[in-house]
Design a protein around this motif. Structure first.
Motif, short mmCIF file in Angstrom:
data_model
loop_
_atom_site.label_atom_id
_atom_site.label_comp_id
_atom_site.label_asym_id
_atom_site.label_seq_id
_atom_site.Cartn_x
_atom_site.Cartn_y
_atom_site.Cartn_z
N GLN A 117 -78.99 -14.00 63.77
CA GLN A 117 -79.56 -12.66 63.66
C GLN A 117 -79.22 -11.99 62.34
N ASP A 118 -78.00 -12.18 61.84
CA ASP A 118 -77.52 -11.38 60.72
C ASP A 118 -77.02 -12.21 59.54
N ILE A 119 -77.53 -13.41 59.36
CA ILE A 119 -77.08 -14.22 58.24
C ILE A 119 -77.42 -13.56 56.90
N PHE A 120 -78.47 -12.72 56.88
CA PHE A 120 -78.85 -12.09 55.63
C PHE A 120 -77.82 -11.05 55.19
N LEU A 121 -77.03 -10.52 56.12
CA LEU A 121 -75.92 -9.66 55.72
C LEU A 121 -74.89 -10.47 54.94
N LYS A 122 -74.64 -11.68 55.40
CA LYS A 122 -73.70 -12.57 54.69
C LYS A 122 -74.24 -12.92 53.31
N LEU A 123 -75.55 -13.07 53.19
CA LEU A 123 -76.15 -13.40 51.91
C LEU A 123 -76.13 -12.21 50.95
N ALA A 124 -76.35 -11.00 51.49
CA ALA A 124 -76.53 -9.83 50.64
C ALA A 124 -75.24 -9.12 50.29
N ILE A 125 -74.24 -9.18 51.17
CA ILE A 125 -73.00 -8.44 50.95
C ILE A 125 -71.97 -9.33 50.28
N PRO A 126 -71.39 -8.92 49.15
CA PRO A 126 -70.35 -9.73 48.49
C PRO A 126 -69.17 -9.98 49.42
N ASP A 127 -68.52 -11.13 49.25
CA ASP A 127 -67.42 -11.51 50.15
C ASP A 127 -66.31 -10.47 50.17
N TRP A 128 -65.94 -9.92 48.99
CA TRP A 128 -64.85 -8.95 48.95
C TRP A 128 -65.19 -7.69 49.74
N LEU A 129 -66.48 -7.33 49.78
CA LEU A 129 -66.90 -6.16 50.53
C LEU A 129 -66.95 -6.46 52.02
N LEU A 130 -67.39 -7.68 52.35
CA LEU A 130 -67.46 -8.08 53.76
C LEU A 130 -66.06 -8.16 54.36
N ARG A 131 -65.09 -8.61 53.56
CA ARG A 131 -63.71 -8.69 54.04
C ARG A 131 -63.13 -7.32 54.36
N ASN A 132 -63.69 -6.29 53.74
CA ASN A 132 -63.19 -4.93 53.95
C ASN A 132 -64.24 -4.05 54.62
N ALA A 133 -65.03 -4.65 55.48
CA ALA A 133 -66.15 -3.93 56.11
C ALA A 133 -65.68 -2.78 56.97
N GLU A 134 -64.46 -2.86 57.53
CA GLU A 134 -63.97 -1.81 58.42
C GLU A 134 -63.98 -0.44 57.74
#
Length: 595
Positions: free
Chosen positions: A264-281
């Motif tokens: 459902q949300d693989i495009f979030l993984k594609l669009a959001i940089p890893d450093w930002l995803l790690r700090n999504a909270e």
């Protein structure tokens, strides 16, 4: 003063870029061949990150969804089966969209002259480099190890696991052995059970593990017989409630939840940089829904990585949890994809029976006739071809992701088409019972005889191909010639090194110059003896499994749909969007028992 200077400098850079880009654009549009086949003009090219995010765009960027919405429009305008799309940023350039079968064959038959555009696949290196993201010597290395994993043993294992998994579903989830024979099973959206089927099949075929049906979500199912109601397992009800809560640990996610979130949300993984995803909270604190989705997709990828790492560790230590002893036929111990992959990796592409994969022939040969097993092959830089654990995970993830989505969605489209075209459904039913009479379950040996089943799947893949655009590029300056099927003119197109191509799969699958009445669902095109245009067919292969007692019919929906025409109903039921692959939006079906 400094701000004014920066503003002036920025404006100057913009003006220089605009002038330079206009000169490049004018040079492109002055070319005679581009004027004849010119299509869209956009700011960003099809392969850009902007176009990937804006998938439905046709102005800012040529989004991937536009390849589906404009199946033939670009070609009908010019009369040619090649269309030139021009983009401006970061420089003016042309991308060719190809739906000419002869050109498709020329481009796909030479990986050296027309390699894949690997930069467009970088985002798929979630767990490491793999056979999809690489080209050249790296691709050859992965091909050498991965190809033997898809063996005849694995094919049989997939077949046997499929029969076991679907039979268990009918008995444990739909409870068909207990419900009255006149009960209809009404499915709100068949995409849900189809992903449940295929996930369990691909996990079983890949890892030799049978996922239970006890915790499956069945909220999409209802029964038409008012005298009988389904009693959902308590764990299934609990699972539905748990999905509303926040995920705090990747270990809390079951493998089916992991794949549901990733799909459902693989495009979030594609669009959001890893450093930002790690700090999504905290990074997405003001955006509650986006924050929760980002956290879930991060946890899903962490959970899948842990899942694969644990299996690699267990297999390399000789520990297996294969459930092959429960299968109806002797599929062979350790025939699952992951075991085959590890085995081929350890033996440099060879299997235990002494056979080795010959990449030139595309088949297994005796090791003695190919090369001594002791002579380990080297890549061009003389490095060992053995894959690291990271590369193993990268490749198995691609097989899991691709196999899960493509098979689930193709099955959805196939059953929806059979529900709409009742005459074709009856032909298929009669064919199946002629091959498997008296309620017999089909065996692996029956597969070559199930010709209409295969024809239905091939026609489904023609109408709804999983991948709608395949990116390629020119390795050198070259040229190719295309023909106008209406005027029979020929046009030679000079190609500069680095020029991008998109093999437009729906464009060729719906090409009326090669397919008669191309929008019609007609499995007879692919029946034995028919002369169908093989160069105009570029699907991913997918298996179709069925059970003799039930076939789909169209759902009896709300009253507002009672007066629909066939075409209106077809458009609604087969409504499509583009995700990782071509995806049905919602497929309502009802299943009735055939006696």
């Amino acid at each position: 003063m400094a701000a004014q200077l920066l503003w002036t400098l920025g404006l100057g850079v913009l003006v220089v870029w605009a002038v330079k880009t206009w000169i490049q654009y004018s040079a492109l549009t002055d070319k005679a061949h581009i004027r004849r086949i010119r299509g869209l003009t956009t700011i960003f090219a099809n392969g850009s990150n902007v176009s990937m995010v804006l998938r439905s765009s046709s102005t800012l960027g040529l989004g991937q969804t536009q390849l589906w919405f404009n199946i033939r429009r670009w070609y009908e305008t010019s009369g040619w089966d090649v269309s030139a799309a021009i983009s401006f940023f970061p420089r003016a350039k042309v991308t060719y969209f190809v739906s000419d079968p002869a050109l498709l064959k020329e481009i796909t038959s030479s990986r050296t002259e027309f390699p894949k555009s690997t930069e467009q696949y970088d985002v798929l290196r979630f767990f490491g480099r793999n056979i999809v993201t690489e080209e050249g010597e790296e691709w050859k290395k992965y091909k050498k190890i991965c190809a033997p994993a898809f063996s005849e043993r694995n094919n049989r294992l997939v077949w046997d696991y499929t029969l076991r998994i679907i039979s268990d579903f009918f008995e444990e989830v739909w409870l068909l052995d207990k419900v009255p024979s006149d009960t209809e099973v009404v499915i709100e959206d068949f995409k849900i059970p189809s992903t449940q089927f295929t996930l369990r099949i691909i996990v079983a075929a890949s890892f030799g593990q049978l996922l239970p049906w006890k915790t499956v979500n069945t909220s999409y199912t209802s029964f038409s017989n008012p005298s009988w109601e389904i009693k959902l397992p308590a764990k299934a009800e609990a699972l539905g409630r748990e999905k509303q809560t926040n995920v705090t640990s990747s270990e809390e996610l079951a493998i089916e939840e992991i794949f549901e979130i990733i799909s459902q949300d693989i495009f979030l993984k594609l669009a959001i940089p890893d450093w930002l995803l790690r700090n999504a909270e905290w990074a997405f604190m003001p955006f509650g829904n986006l924050r929760n989705r980002a956290i879930k997709v991060r946890k899903a990828f962490e959970g899948l990585k842990l899942y694969m790492q644990n299996i690699i560790t267990a297999r390399t230590n000789g520990i297996t949890s294969s459930d092959s002893s429960l299968l109806p036929s002797d599929s062979g111990k350790g025939a699952d994809l992951f075991s085959n992959l590890i085995e081929a990796n350890e033996n440099d592409g060879a299997l235990d029976d002494g056979q080795v994969w010959d990449p030139e022939l595309g088949e297994y040969v005796n090791a003695d006739a190919y090369e001594p097993l002791g002579n380990r092959a080297k890549t061009a830089d003389n490095t060992d071809t053995k894959l690291t654990d990271v590369e193993l995970m990268g490749n198995i993830f691609i097989f899991l992701l691709g196999g899960h989505e493509t098979t689930a969605h193709t099955m959805c489209y196939a059953l929806a088409l059979l529900a709409l075209y009742q005459g074709e459904q009856e032909k298929l039913f009669q064919h199946i019972i002629s091959v498997c009479p008296d309620g017999q379950m089909p065996t692996y040996e029956d597969l070559p005889r199930l010709t209409r089943t295969m024809a239905v799947m091939q026609e489904t893949l023609r109408l709804y191909p999983p991948v709608i655009g395949i990116p390629k590029k020119a390795a050198n300056d070259t040229s190719f010639t295309t023909g106008n099927p209406i005027t029979e003119e020929k046009l030679t197109i000079p190609i500069e090194k680095g020029t991008q191509f998109v093999l437009h799969v729906p464009g060729v699958h719906y090409n009326p110059h090669y397919w008669n009445d191309p929008t019609k669902f007609n499995p007879d095109r692919f029946m034995p003896g028919s002369n169908w245009p093989r160069d105009a067919f570029l699907p991913f292969s997918a298996d179709f499994r069925d059970r003799r007692k039930i076939l789909s019919g169209l759902e009896k929906e709300e009253e507002q749909f009672n007066n629909e025409t066939f075409e209106e109903r077809k458009e609604r039921v087969l409504n499509t969007e583009n995700g990782i692959t071509l995806t049905p939006v919602r497929v309502p079906l009802v299943f009735t028992r055939r006696e």
